[in-house]
Design an enzyme around this catalytic site. Structure first.
Site, PDB file in Angstrom:
ATOM      1  N   CYS A  27       4.147   7.223  -8.606  1.00 49.01           N
ATOM      2  CA  CYS A  27       4.477   8.217  -9.620  1.00 49.01           C
ATOM      3  C   CYS A  27       5.817   8.897  -9.322  1.00 49.01           C
ATOM      4  CB  CYS A  27       3.377   9.264  -9.723  1.00 49.01           C
ATOM      5  SG  CYS A  27       2.818   9.890  -8.142  1.00 49.01           S
ATOM      6  N   GLU A  44       0.031  -0.812   6.789  1.00 53.85           N
ATOM      7  CA  GLU A  44      -1.268  -0.374   7.304  1.00 53.85           C
ATOM      8  C   GLU A  44      -1.449  -0.767   8.763  1.00 53.85           C
ATOM      9  OE1 GLU A  44      -3.496   1.475   5.931  1.00 53.85           O
ATOM     10  OE2 GLU A  44      -3.234   1.353   3.751  1.00 53.85           O
ATOM     11  N   ARG A 103      -9.072  -2.855  -5.425  1.00 51.65           N
ATOM     12  CA  ARG A 103     -10.244  -2.167  -4.867  1.00 51.65           C
ATOM     13  C   ARG A 103     -11.379  -2.017  -5.876  1.00 51.65           C
ATOM     14  NH1 ARG A 103      -8.851   2.419  -0.479  1.00 51.65           N
ATOM     15  NH2 ARG A 103      -7.777   1.074   1.013  1.00 51.65           N
ATOM     16  N   ARG A 139       2.257  -0.248   1.330  1.00 50.96           N
ATOM     17  CA  ARG A 139       1.845   0.730   2.335  1.00 50.96           C
ATOM     18  C   ARG A 139       1.626  -0.017   3.637  1.00 50.96           C
ATOM     19  NH1 ARG A 139      -1.640   5.545  -0.199  1.00 50.96           N
ATOM     20  NH2 ARG A 139       0.144   5.481  -1.616  1.00 50.96           N
ATOM     21  N   ARG A 167      -7.880  -3.412   2.091  1.00 51.69           N
ATOM     22  CA  ARG A 167      -6.767  -2.701   2.733  1.00 51.69           C
ATOM     23  C   ARG A 167      -5.581  -3.631   2.768  1.00 51.69           C
ATOM     24  NH1 ARG A 167      -8.353   1.918   5.004  1.00 51.69           N
ATOM     25  NH2 ARG A 167      -6.578   3.057   5.839  1.00 51.69           N
ATOM     26  N   GLU A 209     -12.825   3.979  -0.951  1.00 52.83           N
ATOM     27  CA  GLU A 209     -12.086   4.760  -1.951  1.00 52.83           C
ATOM     28  C   GLU A 209     -11.423   3.776  -2.906  1.00 52.83           C
ATOM     29  OE1 GLU A 209      -8.533   6.963  -0.746  1.00 52.83           O
ATOM     30  OE2 GLU A 209      -8.138   7.087  -2.897  1.00 52.83           O
ATOM     31  N   GLU A 255      -0.980   3.399 -12.370  1.00 54.08           N
ATOM     32  CA  GLU A 255      -0.674   4.790 -12.027  1.00 54.08           C
ATOM     33  C   GLU A 255      -0.606   5.579 -13.326  1.00 54.08           C
ATOM     34  OE1 GLU A 255      -0.550   6.192  -9.097  1.00 54.08           O
ATOM     35  OE2 GLU A 255       0.433   8.101  -9.525  1.00 54.08           O
ATOM     36  N   ASN A 285      -8.147   7.760  -7.188  1.00 57.46           N
ATOM     37  CA  ASN A 285      -8.165   9.217  -7.064  1.00 57.46           C
ATOM     38  C   ASN A 285      -7.544   9.839  -8.300  1.00 57.46           C
ATOM     39  OD1 ASN A 285      -5.348   9.115  -6.810  1.00 57.46           O
ATOM     40  ND2 ASN A 285      -5.391   9.284  -4.593  1.00 57.46           N
ATOM     41  N   ASP A 297     -11.371  12.066  -4.963  1.00 55.85           N
ATOM     42  CA  ASP A 297     -11.410  10.629  -4.648  1.00 55.85           C
ATOM     43  C   ASP A 297     -12.607  10.007  -5.338  1.00 55.85           C
ATOM     44  OD1 ASP A 297      -9.209  10.484  -3.044  1.00 55.85           O
ATOM     45  OD2 ASP A 297     -10.306  10.209  -1.158  1.00 55.85           O
ATOM     46  N   CYS A 348      -1.653  13.224 -11.623  1.00 57.73           N
ATOM     47  CA  CYS A 348      -1.584  11.757 -11.575  1.00 57.73           C
ATOM     48  C   CYS A 348      -2.903  11.208 -11.087  1.00 57.73           C
ATOM     49  CB  CYS A 348      -0.427  11.256 -10.712  1.00 57.73           C
ATOM     50  SG  CYS A 348      -0.741  11.270  -8.947  1.00 57.73           S
TER      51      CYS A 348
END
Ligand code: SER
Ligand code: ZN
Length: 535
Positions: free
Chosen positions: A306, A338, A476, A336, A347, A439, A355, A442, A420, A469
């Site tokens: 975002c 990890e 997921r 990301r 993951r 998760e 988004e 969110n 979440d 947002c």
């Protein structure tokens, strides 16, 4: 606790006359009892002149201060108090001001980078930290750099108190218990049957059948949740100039999870001659050599997705009747790093997300969040028939900015914060075990957390702008659905079964999928998928 000490030096246009010298103790009384106390409820938080010296045209005050009327504020207040007085009564002007030997005293052990601007020396003992600053001239005293340094100190103090990271998690709602239809690990199955192939750690290539399913899944979400609420699609850029990550806070909160990108050193291929020779002869691309042909990194790869939304409105004034605005972006991946924590589609380093972003007056932002929550619940509960739960957690935008929030006794979800969405993964074990939940998305109200640094303004001066947002983690949600419902469409809820069409045939080569077991499971799954309607 933070205290300050230093010498404020005022250089006058001429030497101080005797009458003024005599008057200085009274002036100090007035300053100490009034001017330097203003705004501090507790005298400890105020500033105080503890000694003074006069040398020709220089007046020096030794100041000790607390955390509210800070040394540099006190120095400016004294100037503002003295200037009219000296001008009127003695015809003297203040030429320059300076703080000599400024020190910040903290009653605990903290670690700081010695390469911070302004810092001369740091003395750390078991229970104290003294930060000695370079002398400060007026231009620095007026800039917010000292206040930022203090904010950094406060954050470090809180982290020291809370052990680095405070994660709050409070259940706010959960679905009815649902009978799981499947107990295996779908991550393992889709890799075995060759639907996904590992490209690099945390990155996969998604072959046609799984791409088809994921895309239909996204479409279901867009049609059922976003479209009815008036969200419209945009395309956000996916590499982000560093400046924007300074404003969002990511570059101080999550630099350890971000991937960075560099431009080439030049646009002339001749400048790459050496590199080209090296790759041609060795058939290798050593990164330490490549580095020599690149500029320093100037972007990070899409992280929160975002970021460009706030940038778009930076410095803009928004007409009242244009608010609120509702956008969503699904134009590309987020990244990301990890490290070791990677697992199947749960993951990832490169992942896909829808988004959802909105902007408006505070009431509008809360209202949209609530409407989205209602649609999310319908989607999770009635469309996908998942076993889900929602938790009120540490706001993602504070986590991303490396800030810490203390636990509040009462939660009020109609204020800035993050919820979440989690789904149970039966293959991981009983739902009572916290680790068996994933998760999947969110939703947040940021308040003015982004509107402020990006200076987003409402047309009406007395109104402020808020943003919100929500991230729908495509992989997921999909893996959570497979984990609860499996691959047999007979076990899928009605809407999903009707709306998701038969995927294209899976990739089968002499050598692919790689195992006999994989090939056998794939044959079974291909048969099951025949139950789906043909597009
Ligand atoms: N931008 C939010 C996050 O990064 C939602 O996707 O968590
Ligand atoms: Zn976001």
């Amino acid at each position: 606790m933070i205290k300050f000490r230093g010498i404020a030096e005022y250089v006058m246009s001429s030497p101080l006359p005797a009458a003024l010298k005599e008057n200085i103790p009274h002036i100090i009384d007035k300053l100490n009892s009034d001017i330097l106390r203003k705004g501090a409820k507790n005298p400890q938080d105020a500033a105080k002149i503890v000694a003074y010296k006069i040398k020709d045209n220089i007046l020096e005050f030794t100041i000790e201060s607390g955390a509210v009327v800070r040394l540099h504020h006190a120095t400016l207040r004294i100037k503002n108090f003295l200037a009219p007085l000296l001008g009127k009564d003695y015809r003297i002007g203040i030429r320059t001001i300076k703080i000599r030997n400024p020190e910040i005293l903290i009653d605990q052990k903290l670690r700081f980078s010695t390469s911070l601007p302004l810092i001369r020396e740091i003395i750390v003992t078991d229970n104290s930290t003294i930060i000695k600053l370079n002398d400060l001239d007026e231009s620095i005293i007026k800039r917010p750099i000292i206040d930022r340094l203090l904010k950094l100190i406060e954050t470090k103090e809180k982290k020291a108190k809370w052990g680095g990271k405070v994660e709050h998690w409070r259940l706010i709602k959960r679905s009815k218990e649902k009978e799981p239809k499947f107990f295996e690990d779908p991550n393992e199955i889709i890799e075995k049957i060759g639907w996904i192939k590992r490209f690099a750690p945390g990155q996969w290539l998604y072959t046609p059948p799984i791409t088809h399913l994921i895309r239909r899944f996204e479409q279901l979400f867009i049609n059922i949740v976003l479209k009815p609420l008036g969200f419209v699609e945009v395309i956000f850029p996916k590499i982000v100039p560093l400046r924007i990550g300074v404003k969002t806070g990511h570059l101080k909160g999550t630099p350890h999870q971000m991937m960075f990108a560099s431009q080439p050193l030049s646009y002339n291929i001749e400048d790459f001659d050496e590199w080209i020779d090296l790759v041609s002869v060795t058939e290798e691309a050593p990164p330490e050599e490549l580095k020599r042909f690149l500029k320093d990194p100037s972007y990070f790869l899409c992280f929160a997705q975002c970021e460009p939304f706030y940038w778009f409105f930076e410095g803009e004034i928004i007409d009242r009747e244009k608010l609120p605005m509702r956008w969503y972006d699904k134009s590309g991946p987020s990244f990301r790093w990890e490290s070791g924590g990677l697992r199947g589609l749960e993951r990832l380093v490169e992942f896909h997300r829808i988004e959802i972003t909105w902007i408006g007056e505070p009431d509008q932002v809360i209202e949209i969040r609530n409407q989205l929550l209602e649609r999310y619940e319908y989607f999770m509960d009635k469309v996908l028939d998942l076993e889900w739960r929602w938790a009120w957690v540490t706001p993602f935008y504070l986590v991303h900015a490396g800030e810490i929030e203390e636990e509040e006794a009462e939660i009020d979800i109609n204020r800035p914060g993050t919820i979440d969405f989690e789904a149970w993964l039966p293959y991981k074990g009983p739902k009572e075990d916290h680790h068996t939940w994933l998760e999947i998305g969110n939703i947040s109200i940021h308040g003015a957390k982004y509107a402020e640094p990006f200076r987003i303004k409402h047309q009406l001066r007395d109104k402020i702008i808020w943003t919100g947002c929500s991230g729908f983690g495509v992989e997921r949600w999909f893996i959570a659905f497979l984990a609860q419902k499996g691959f047999d469409p007979d076990n899928w809820p009605k809407i999903v079964r009707e709306r998701i069409t038969r995927p294209p045939l899976s990739v089968q080569l002499v050598t692919y999928p790689h195992t006999k077991e994989g090939k056998e499971i794939l044959d079974e799954i291909e048969k099951l998928l025949d139950k789906l309607p043909v597009e």
